[in-house]
Enzyme design. Structure first.
Site, PDB file in Angstrom:
ATOM      1  N   HIS A  21      -0.232  23.641   8.846  1.00 22.54           N
ATOM      2  CA  HIS A  21       0.279  24.558   7.825  1.00 22.54           C
ATOM      3  C   HIS A  21       0.433  23.797   6.514  1.00 22.54           C
ATOM      4  O   HIS A  21       1.002  22.696   6.499  1.00 22.54           O
ATOM      5  CB  HIS A  21       1.629  25.139   8.263  1.00 22.54           C
ATOM      6  CG  HIS A  21       2.171  26.137   7.297  1.00 22.54           C
ATOM      7  ND1 HIS A  21       1.695  27.434   7.238  1.00 22.54           N
ATOM      8  CD2 HIS A  21       3.112  26.032   6.324  1.00 22.54           C
ATOM      9  CE1 HIS A  21       2.329  28.081   6.277  1.00 22.54           C
ATOM     10  NE2 HIS A  21       3.193  27.257   5.710  1.00 22.54           N
ATOM     11  N   ASN A  54      -1.107  23.932  15.343  1.00 22.36           N
ATOM     12  CA  ASN A  54      -1.442  24.571  14.063  1.00 22.36           C
ATOM     13  C   ASN A  54      -1.194  23.583  12.935  1.00 22.36           C
ATOM     14  O   ASN A  54      -0.337  22.706  13.042  1.00 22.36           O
ATOM     15  CB  ASN A  54      -0.571  25.818  13.845  1.00 22.36           C
ATOM     16  CG  ASN A  54      -0.948  26.567  12.577  1.00 22.36           C
ATOM     17  OD1 ASN A  54      -2.128  26.749  12.284  1.00 22.36           O
ATOM     18  ND2 ASN A  54       0.042  26.984  11.802  1.00 22.36           N
ATOM     19  N   ASP A  69       4.960  29.792  12.330  1.00 25.16           N
ATOM     20  CA  ASP A  69       5.113  28.560  11.537  1.00 25.16           C
ATOM     21  C   ASP A  69       6.428  27.852  11.855  1.00 25.16           C
ATOM     22  O   ASP A  69       6.938  27.072  11.034  1.00 25.16           O
ATOM     23  CB  ASP A  69       5.030  28.846  10.027  1.00 25.16           C
ATOM     24  CG  ASP A  69       3.666  29.367   9.611  1.00 25.16           C
ATOM     25  OD1 ASP A  69       2.673  29.015  10.270  1.00 25.16           O
ATOM     26  OD2 ASP A  69       3.594  30.116   8.615  1.00 25.16           O
ATOM     27  N   SER A 116       2.054  20.159   7.338  1.00 29.08           N
ATOM     28  CA  SER A 116       2.765  20.001   8.613  1.00 29.08           C
ATOM     29  C   SER A 116       1.832  20.345   9.766  1.00 29.08           C
ATOM     30  O   SER A 116       1.064  21.297   9.681  1.00 29.08           O
ATOM     31  CB  SER A 116       3.963  20.961   8.686  1.00 29.08           C
ATOM     32  OG  SER A 116       4.847  20.777   7.596  1.00 29.08           O
TER      33      SER A 116
HETATM   34  C1  GRF Z   1      -5.755  24.856   5.457  1.00 28.19           C
HETATM   35  O1  GRF Z   1      -5.115  24.562   4.245  1.00 28.19           O
HETATM   36  C2  GRF Z   1      -4.766  25.024   6.552  1.00 28.19           C
HETATM   37  O2  GRF Z   1      -3.619  24.243   6.407  1.00 28.19           O
HETATM   38  C3  GRF Z   1      -4.387  26.460   6.441  1.00 28.19           C
HETATM   39  O3  GRF Z   1      -5.572  27.125   6.103  1.00 28.19           O
HETATM   40  C4  GRF Z   1      -6.423  26.225   5.397  1.00 28.19           C
HETATM   41  C5  GRF Z   1      -7.755  26.245   6.083  1.00 28.19           C
HETATM   42  O4  GRF Z   1      -8.755  25.584   5.357  1.00 28.19           O
HETATM   43  N1  GRF Z   1      -3.775  26.927   7.673  1.00 28.19           N
HETATM   44  P1  GRF Z   1     -10.138  25.252   6.043  1.00 28.19           P
HETATM   45  O5  GRF Z   1     -10.707  26.578   6.570  1.00 28.19           O
HETATM   46  O6  GRF Z   1      -9.904  24.286   7.147  1.00 28.19           O
HETATM   47  O7  GRF Z   1     -11.012  24.703   4.978  1.00 28.19           O
END
Ligand code: GRF
Length: 215
Positions: free
Chosen positions: A113, A111, A149, A140
């Protein structure tokens, strides 16, 4: 290695990963892009690239008028497994996954984050960072465990908060770092440099006691 990329929104990280696969930066291919909502903009963007897509609409899984998470997750797992994916990449996937589901992909699910975990777990990280007046934000990448998370951290990249920043400017700066760090970590994993070792990850054979920091 075939990747299943799970999204709920715009899918810009998914595009960065697909680009990295195409350019050969990652020794992998996007086998399937899966969204949990039909409105995810990333689905059309993936289709435009010729990638396989499917929507496993969480709202379609109800039992006695209530969300049936087990049925949703069974359908999700069926789609992932049918794609032959060796790695599940959560890229803006906005569903909390059960312990059972996570255990099924233990060591094979990542994932990203938008914060320097363990700071700012959960939602709305950019707004919370701005409200707190922090000077530093970040990104991260971690292995997914049942601890939301909270799985083992692999890499982090700090992002400065600049005077006058708003949600849009800060989010854009964070995203730009995401497009670099996520393909990089996936590349480590697909080349076997990063290993799970039953929950004690190693990078190049050395225990990952702290995340790799990218400046
Ligand atoms: C990203 O900022 C990611 O870190 C978070 O959700 C957002 C997704 O953006 N988990 P995208 O759909 O990849 O444009």
């Amino acid at each position: 290695m075939p990747l299943a990329v799970l999204i709920s929104g715009a899918g810009s990280n998914m595009l960065a990963i697909a680009d990295a696969c195409r350019s050969g930066q990652i020794n992998a291919r996007v086998a399937l892009v899966i969204a949990d909502v039909p409105t995810a903009g990333g689905i059309a963007r993936a289709q435009a690239l010729g990638l396989g897509t499917t929507v496993v609409d969480r709202r379609a899984f109800q039992s006695a008028g209530k969300p049936d998470r087990a049925a949703f997750e069974n359908a999700l797992a069926a789609a992932i497994d049918a794609s032959g994916a060796g790695l599940v990449v959560l890229a803006g996937f906005m569903r909390v996954l059960s312990g059972n589901f996570v255990a099924r992909y233990s060591g094979r699910m990542l994932n990203i984050h938008p914060s320097l975990l363990p700071r700012y777990k959960g939602l709305d990280t950019h707004a919370r960072v701005l409200a707190a007046g922090d000077h530093e934000h970040g990104v991260s990448v971690h292995f997914v465990t049942a601890d939301l998370d909270g799985g083992p951290l692999i890499a982090q990249a700090p992002v400065p908060v600049l005077p006058g920043d708003n949600l849009a400017s800060l989010s854009a700066r964070v995203h730009a770092r995401e497009y670099i760090i996520y393909p990089m970590v996936i590349e480590w994993l697909t080349r076997g440099r990063l290993q799970w070792n039953l929950g004690s990850p190693t990078l190049d054979g050395k225990p990952l006691t702290a995340p790799v920091l990218l400046r």
